[in-house]
Design a protein around this motif. Structure first.
Motif, PDB file in Angstrom:
ATOM      1  N   ALA A 186      33.239  38.007  40.531  1.00  0.00           N
ATOM      2  CA  ALA A 186      34.337  38.639  40.530  1.00  0.00           C
ATOM      3  C   ALA A 186      35.400  37.656  39.871  1.00  0.00           C
ATOM      4  O   ALA A 186      36.370  37.992  38.925  1.00  0.00           O
ATOM      5  CB  ALA A 186      35.014  38.980  41.979  1.00  0.00           C
ATOM      6  N   ALA A 187      35.206  36.486  40.076  1.00  0.00           N
ATOM      7  CA  ALA A 187      35.879  35.177  39.501  1.00  0.00           C
ATOM      8  C   ALA A 187      35.677  35.198  37.877  1.00  0.00           C
ATOM      9  O   ALA A 187      36.164  34.915  37.248  1.00  0.00           O
ATOM     10  CB  ALA A 187      35.748  33.903  40.275  1.00  0.00           C
ATOM     11  N   ALA A 188      34.142  35.487  37.699  1.00  0.00           N
ATOM     12  CA  ALA A 188      33.721  35.172  36.387  1.00  0.00           C
ATOM     13  C   ALA A 188      34.224  36.289  35.342  1.00  0.00           C
ATOM     14  O   ALA A 188      34.467  36.072  34.185  1.00  0.00           O
ATOM     15  CB  ALA A 188      32.235  35.528  36.394  1.00  0.00           C
ATOM     16  N   ASP A 189      34.705  37.409  36.119  1.00  0.00           N
ATOM     17  CA  ASP A 189      35.175  38.561  35.188  1.00  0.00           C
ATOM     18  C   ASP A 189      36.570  38.126  34.741  1.00  0.00           C
ATOM     19  O   ASP A 189      36.845  38.301  33.614  1.00  0.00           O
ATOM     20  CB  ASP A 189      35.619  39.955  36.338  1.00  0.00           C
ATOM     21  CG  ASP A 189      34.654  40.842  36.027  1.00  0.00           C
ATOM     22  OD1 ASP A 189      33.700  40.632  35.550  1.00  0.00           O
ATOM     23  OD2 ASP A 189      34.806  41.871  36.787  1.00  0.00           O
ATOM     24  N   GLY A 190      37.355  37.388  35.501  1.00  0.00           N
ATOM     25  CA  GLY A 190      38.588  36.978  35.021  1.00  0.00           C
ATOM     26  C   GLY A 190      38.221  35.986  34.038  1.00  0.00           C
ATOM     27  O   GLY A 190      38.970  35.809  32.973  1.00  0.00           O
ATOM     28  N   LEU A 191      37.618  34.917  34.394  1.00  0.00           N
ATOM     29  CA  LEU A 191      37.093  33.891  33.294  1.00  0.00           C
ATOM     30  C   LEU A 191      36.555  34.559  31.817  1.00  0.00           C
ATOM     31  O   LEU A 191      37.080  33.940  31.035  1.00  0.00           O
ATOM     32  CB  LEU A 191      36.137  33.029  33.941  1.00  0.00           C
ATOM     33  CG  LEU A 191      35.728  31.645  33.077  1.00  0.00           C
ATOM     34  CD1 LEU A 191      37.146  30.821  33.374  1.00  0.00           C
ATOM     35  CD2 LEU A 191      34.809  31.074  33.881  1.00  0.00           C
ATOM     36  N   ALA A 192      35.928  35.606  32.201  1.00  0.00           N
ATOM     37  CA  ALA A 192      35.567  36.178  30.878  1.00  0.00           C
ATOM     38  C   ALA A 192      36.907  36.662  29.927  1.00  0.00           C
ATOM     39  O   ALA A 192      36.841  36.620  28.908  1.00  0.00           O
ATOM     40  CB  ALA A 192      34.578  37.579  31.117  1.00  0.00           C
ATOM     41  N   GLN A 193      37.763  37.214  30.790  1.00  0.00           N
ATOM     42  CA  GLN A 193      38.818  37.918  30.134  1.00  0.00           C
ATOM     43  C   GLN A 193      39.628  36.455  29.471  1.00  0.00           C
ATOM     44  O   GLN A 193      39.933  36.654  28.319  1.00  0.00           O
ATOM     45  CB  GLN A 193      39.867  38.462  31.023  1.00  0.00           C
ATOM     46  CG  GLN A 193      40.823  39.261  30.081  1.00  0.00           C
ATOM     47  CD  GLN A 193      42.342  39.165  30.583  1.00  0.00           C
ATOM     48  OE1 GLN A 193      42.772  38.021  31.024  1.00  0.00           O
ATOM     49  NE2 GLN A 193      43.049  40.239  30.538  1.00  0.00           N
ATOM     50  N   ALA A 194      39.828  35.456  30.037  1.00  0.00           N
ATOM     51  CA  ALA A 194      40.263  34.262  29.450  1.00  0.00           C
ATOM     52  C   ALA A 194      39.786  33.892  28.337  1.00  0.00           C
ATOM     53  O   ALA A 194      40.040  33.499  27.352  1.00  0.00           O
ATOM     54  CB  ALA A 194      40.452  33.150  30.530  1.00  0.00           C
ATOM     55  N   HIS A 195      38.261  33.926  28.421  1.00  0.00           N
ATOM     56  CA  HIS A 195      37.592  33.277  27.142  1.00  0.00           C
ATOM     57  C   HIS A 195      37.596  34.393  26.056  1.00  0.00           C
ATOM     58  O   HIS A 195      37.975  33.934  24.729  1.00  0.00           O
ATOM     59  CB  HIS A 195      35.844  33.266  27.414  1.00  0.00           C
ATOM     60  CG  HIS A 195      35.608  32.284  28.434  1.00  0.00           C
ATOM     61  ND1 HIS A 195      34.500  31.979  28.862  1.00  0.00           N
ATOM     62  CD2 HIS A 195      36.246  31.224  28.983  1.00  0.00           C
ATOM     63  CE1 HIS A 195      34.243  30.980  29.325  1.00  0.00           C
ATOM     64  NE2 HIS A 195      35.487  30.491  29.591  1.00  0.00           N
TER      65      HIS A 195
END
Lengths: 813, 180
Positions: A186-195
């Motif tokens: 779930a945290a990686a999802d947000g990070l993917a958006q940031a990337h």
């Protein structure tokens, strides 16, 4: 020097082993009669316990560093924000709880006041902040406000997350392995958006991921986040060395893979209690640079006690492999993106083959087998979703709501079946040798089980049926028929005494399995005969077989659609069944998603494309809600959604959807009839978008794959060959187009017969190729024949009629 | 551990390597005090190690880390001494200095006094002094220190408490406990 020191030191060592209140008494007793020594010992003991706390403490010293002013007090303001209290103090500045009172409502925030740094460009900082403010994702704490102060310091207000750090949260909730992985996902999802917005976090660690009261992880402190492409070395002093990727420590160029490393370290800590590479005793930043290529060793013994007990070995091994790849010291050797890392973790959770272990011999096949070992819905049953093309059905452990007794028997039996099947598959794997393909193994198992069944039907009927379902799952329809037919042909008479010892429900299930297969092979009459017999059996005890009956409505609706050409009645059957299904299990359920998918198919056949698309989207939402977005069923839904775009006249919109579905399916499952269907659809959408050059290689691949997996002359093969012929024409290769259409038609005629849908599809393609190469008369008569056949197909043939009309107009026939 | 003469040469090499690094990141480090998760020395040593790790001299990480802690102590103390010397307008300047090098300790005098006290402690109990060098100047934690010195974590924790008590007594009273 001091001659008494060794004696004093030894005495103090002993005293320090004792509880605080006993130490003085101990020292007194030991030094009785030596007052000077006693005084020195007392002095030392006291000095151990008074005021040592702050003295020379590494990390804690210098809180009163001269260049940082006193903290702000309650009520002081920065911008519109009023200070409530000091939350924390870090190397870069302080963090305050703040509140904005405006227009009668209060907004809470966390204000980070960065120390003034020489050479800080406020304009650059403002731009950075704007980038962060644009991030809008449930897993990222939002930036609310920010600005600069006259002394060169800068401030930023973000959402105040009311929750503990991710490691604390996991510990408090005693989360198991799977849930911890899901949290990181779930945290990686947000990070993917940031990337995706070109922002790296660069300082991922457990203390920078909070979990809010809803259980949603929230990334905070993109404090040293920089835009990708505008990177400058920040220096190691601003990093948390234990979590930082080596290239960050070394000041080399960083990219998304650096955050992959950081996120992997977070997961490593959540599983073992510490970031990787501490084992060597070196500071982590150094250790990871020195021996980062050694595989990350996570085994059961390394896990935190909370998760060690319940962690499935297969999942643990896969997650360890994923971490090992994500923590490589060479960024180029890691997952290139956070999405790739997350996808592999999802595959691990789903029991699918992870990329990280793709090179291990035999690994993919073992994982493929493992998927059939899952316990489902409380019963250790073989979970199989039988899917393919435009239709889906489900066989899984029967829910025991209406029939607990039946469920217990079922569970016992499926467990026995699972054991037998595994034994046979295991032995067949060995017999097939190291180079044996999946098909070799299945064929050996099939031969052996067929022999056993003849000898002892009662024991081997369920196993044979289960293997038949495996074949179906692999889109091997002739193989599935060979295995299911012997069981399905046994007498099934609910009102009379059974003539064999094979349980009647097994026979009924085999019949409905076989009906599904016949639907795929274009034999709806056979399918109806099988289904009707099974339904008659279930109707003898409706309460007990409620679930089976509802599931069978799927096949029933498809038969009504295909055989009776009656989409409205099919839709009504599905709607009623969907309502029944939701009533039985609630809305967030796999069966519900499948129903929504099939309802879309029927609506699509009725020409109601927008309604069909809406139904597919509902199915997608349900897949997402149950975390099954990367399953074959969900991919079929994606395919169907794209198909509905094509049917609604929006092929360009469908191209990327098909491409994504192809990519996923290829990566997860490899070649199959279903993949061939998807590729074929992708090629069709490209052709309709006037992009024949891109369509051609896809059409070629789809045709070859359809021939291998669905059989020469099958509907899929005929349709793919027709598409290939069309793509060849569009790219100016008329001669090859004609040859392809001819061989496709010949195969369809031989295998499926004149007037069948595959033959008609192939005939239309042949007519087009003939018209394009100057054989107008042949084309004309072929189109006339095709039109007769299409008329007999009912509403389902509408698209074919359109194709016939288009060819006539284009070539003036 | 390496022979002592090797070690002193290694310390010299590391001091040379550490010093420019120290100056480079000093500004950031000085504002970094107080962060509970930052071991400022570790950051510095990691950085230097990454630059030197291919040198055969430091192929053995344990040797490197032990040497680095000593070098770190020397760099910081030399630095403090030279600042003090500059302010006084003379004295033995060990390394050339620029005015832009910030203060690393709350005061240079305190750091120099600590170094002197550590010297005294070395004479009395070399192991305690080694623990201080690793824990304080090296920035290593109990485990790392224990591994480098061949001690258990427990012993390191105990020695660290004892050493600090001794050093503080020395700094405050000017003499060691147990003196006759």
């Amino acid at each position: 020097m001091n001659q008494n020191w060794p004696r004093l030191s030894a005495l103090i060592d002993e005293a320090m082993e004792l509880p605080l209140i006993e130490q003085r008494a101990f020292v007194a007793a030991q030094t009785d009669g030596d007052p000077d020594f006693q005084a020195a010992a007392f002095h030392f003991i006291d000095s151990l316990h008074s005021g040592l706390t702050g003295f020379m403490r590494t990390g804690a010293m210098g809180t009163d560093a001269p260049d940082r002013p006193a903290p702000l007090g309650e009520g002081e303001r920065i911008g519109v924000w009023a200070i409530k209290s000091l939350i924390g103090e870090g190397g870069m500045g302080r963090v305050y709880a703040v509140e904005r009172v405006e227009g009668g409502f209060t907004q809470a925030g966390a204000l980070k006041l960065n120390d003034a740094l020489p050479g800080t460009d406020l304009l650059v900082m403002t731009q950075e902040r704007q980038v962060l403010a644009d991030l809008d994702h449930p897993s990222i704490a939002r930036i609310l406000d920010g600005g600069g102060l006259p002394d060169g310091s800068s401030w930023m207000v973000m959402e105040r997350i009311d929750g503990p750090t991710i490691d604390r949260w996991c510990a408090d909730h005693k989360l198991g392995l799977e849930d911890r992985v899901k949290l990181v996902l779930a945290a990686a999802d947000g990070l993917a958006q940031a990337h995706a917005r070109l922002v790296l976090h660069r300082d991922l660690k457990p203390s920078n991921i909070l979990v809010d009261p809803m259980g949603q992880p929230r990334l905070i402190d993109f404090g040293i986040a920089r835009r990708i492409g505008s990177l400058e070395a920040a220096g190691p002093e601003r990093l948390s060395l234990a979590y930082a990727a080596p290239e960050l420590v070394e000041g080399l160029s960083v990219g998304p893979a650096s955050d992959v490393y950081g996120m992997a370290q977070v997961l490593h800590e959540l599983l073992t209690g510490h970031p990787a590479a501490r084992r060597s005793g070196l500071p982590a930043g150094i250790a990871s640079a020195v021996d980062g290529e050694a595989p990350v060793a996570i085994n059961r013994a390394a896990l935190l006690p909370d998760i060690a007990r319940g962690a499935p070995s297969a999942l643990l091994d896969d997650v360890a492999a994923v971490l090992s790849l994500a923590l490589r010291s060479d960024p180029a050797a890691r997952y290139p993106t956070i999405d790739a890392f997350a996808s592999d973790l999802r595959r691990a959770l789903a029991g699918r083959a992870v990329e990280a272990r793709a090179d291990e011999p035999g690994y993919r096949f073992r994982r493929w087998l493992m998927r059939f070992k899952w316990p489902v819905a409380g019963a250790a049953a073989i979970a199989l979703s039988l899917t393919g093309g435009l239709g889906a059905a489900l066989w899984q452990a029967r829910e025991a709501k209406a029939a607990r007794d039946a469920a217990v028997v079922e569970a016992d039996r499926t467990e026995a079946v699972r054991q037998s099947l595994f034994l046979v598959l295991g032995e067949s794997t060995e017999a097939a040798g190291p180079d044996g393909t999946r098909k070799d193994v299945l064929d050996r198992a099939s031969e052996r089980l067929t022999r056993e069944f003849a000898r002892d039907p009662a024991q081997y009927a369920p196993v044979l049926k289960a293997l038949g379902e495996l074949y179906f799952h692999s889109n091997d329809y002739p193989g599935a028929i060979g295995l299911l037919k012997p069981v399905a042909s046994l007498p099934l008479a609910p009102t009379t005494a059974p003539t064999t010892k094979v349980p009647p429900e097994v026979i009924a299930e085999a019949k409905v399995d076989l009906a599904q297969v016949y639907l795929r092979t274009g034999e709806p009459e056979q399918a109806r005969a099988m289904l009707t017999a099974a339904q008659a059996f279930w109707a003898s005890d409706p309460a007990r077989w409620q679930s089976d009956m509802i599931e069978s409505r799927l096949a029933e609706a498809q038969i009504v659609r295909d055989l009776d050409k009656d989409p409205p009645r099919a839709a009504a059957i599905l709607r009623r069944a969907l309502a029944d299904r939701i009533a039985m299990s609630g809305p967030a359920n796999r069966d519900v998603a499948i129903f929504q998918n099939n309802l879309g198919n029927v609506l699509s056949a009725m020409g109601l494309h927008d309604e069909a698309a809406a139904s597919f989207r509902q199915a997608q939402a349900t897949w997402a809600a149950i975390g099954a977005s990367e399953t074959p069923d969900a991919m079929n839904t994606l395919n169907n959604l794209a198909a509905s775009e094509v049917l609604a006249g929006r092929p360009k919109a469908a191209v990327p959807q098909f491409a994504e579905a192809v990519r996923l399916r290829r990566a997860l499952f490899g070649p199959s009839a279903a993949l061939a269907a998807l590729i074929n659809n992708n090629a069709k959408a490209l052709l309709l978008s006037s992009d024949a050059a891109q369509a051609l290689p896809l059409a070629r691949e789809a045709t070859a794959m359809a021939r291998d997996f669905a059989g020469e002359g099958s509907m899929l093969h005929a349709a793919s060959a027709a598409g290939l012929s069309e793509a060849l024409l569009a790219t100016g290769q008329a001669k090859d187009a004609l040859a392809t259409a001819q061989s496709g038609h010949r195969a369809a005629l031989q295998t499926s017969g004149a007037g069948t849908p595959p033959e008609i599809v192939a005939l239309i393609a042949l007519a087009r190729a003939n018209a394009a190469t100057g054989s107008q008369d042949a084309a004309r008569s072929q189109l006339a024949n095709a039109q007769k056949g299409v008329a007999a197909m009912g509403p389902g043939g509408a698209r074919l009629n359109d194709a016939i009309r288009d060819i006539r107009q284009r070539y003036k026939l | 551990m390496a022979h002592s003469d090797d070690t002193s040469e290694d310390v010299r090499v590391l001091v040379e390597a550490l010093y420019p690094q120290l100056r480079m990141i000093a500004g950031a480090l000085s504002s970094r005090f107080g962060s509970p998760e930052t071991l400022r020395s570790t950051a510095l040593i990691s950085e230097v190690f990454l630059k030197l790790r291919r040198s055969p001299r430091f192929a053995d990480e344990q040797h490197f880390l032990r040497t680095a802690a000593r070098a770190m102590r020397q760099v910081l103390v030399n630095h403090a001494r030279s600042r003090v010397a500059q302010r006084r307008g003379g004295g033995a300047v060990v390394l050339p200095l620029d005015d832009d090098v910030p203060v690393f300790w709350q005061s240079d005098a305190e750091l120099i006094a600590l170094d002197d006290a550590l010297g005294a402690l070395e004479g009395m109990d070399a192991r305690l002094a080694a623990v201080v060098e690793c824990r304080f100047f090296g920035g290593y934690d109990d485990q790392e220190t224990g591994r480098l010195l061949g001690l258990t974590d427990r012993t390191v924790r105990r020695d660290w408490v004892k050493a600090r008590a001794l050093l503080r007594t020395l700094l405050e009273d000017g003499e060691l406990p147990g003196a006759e």
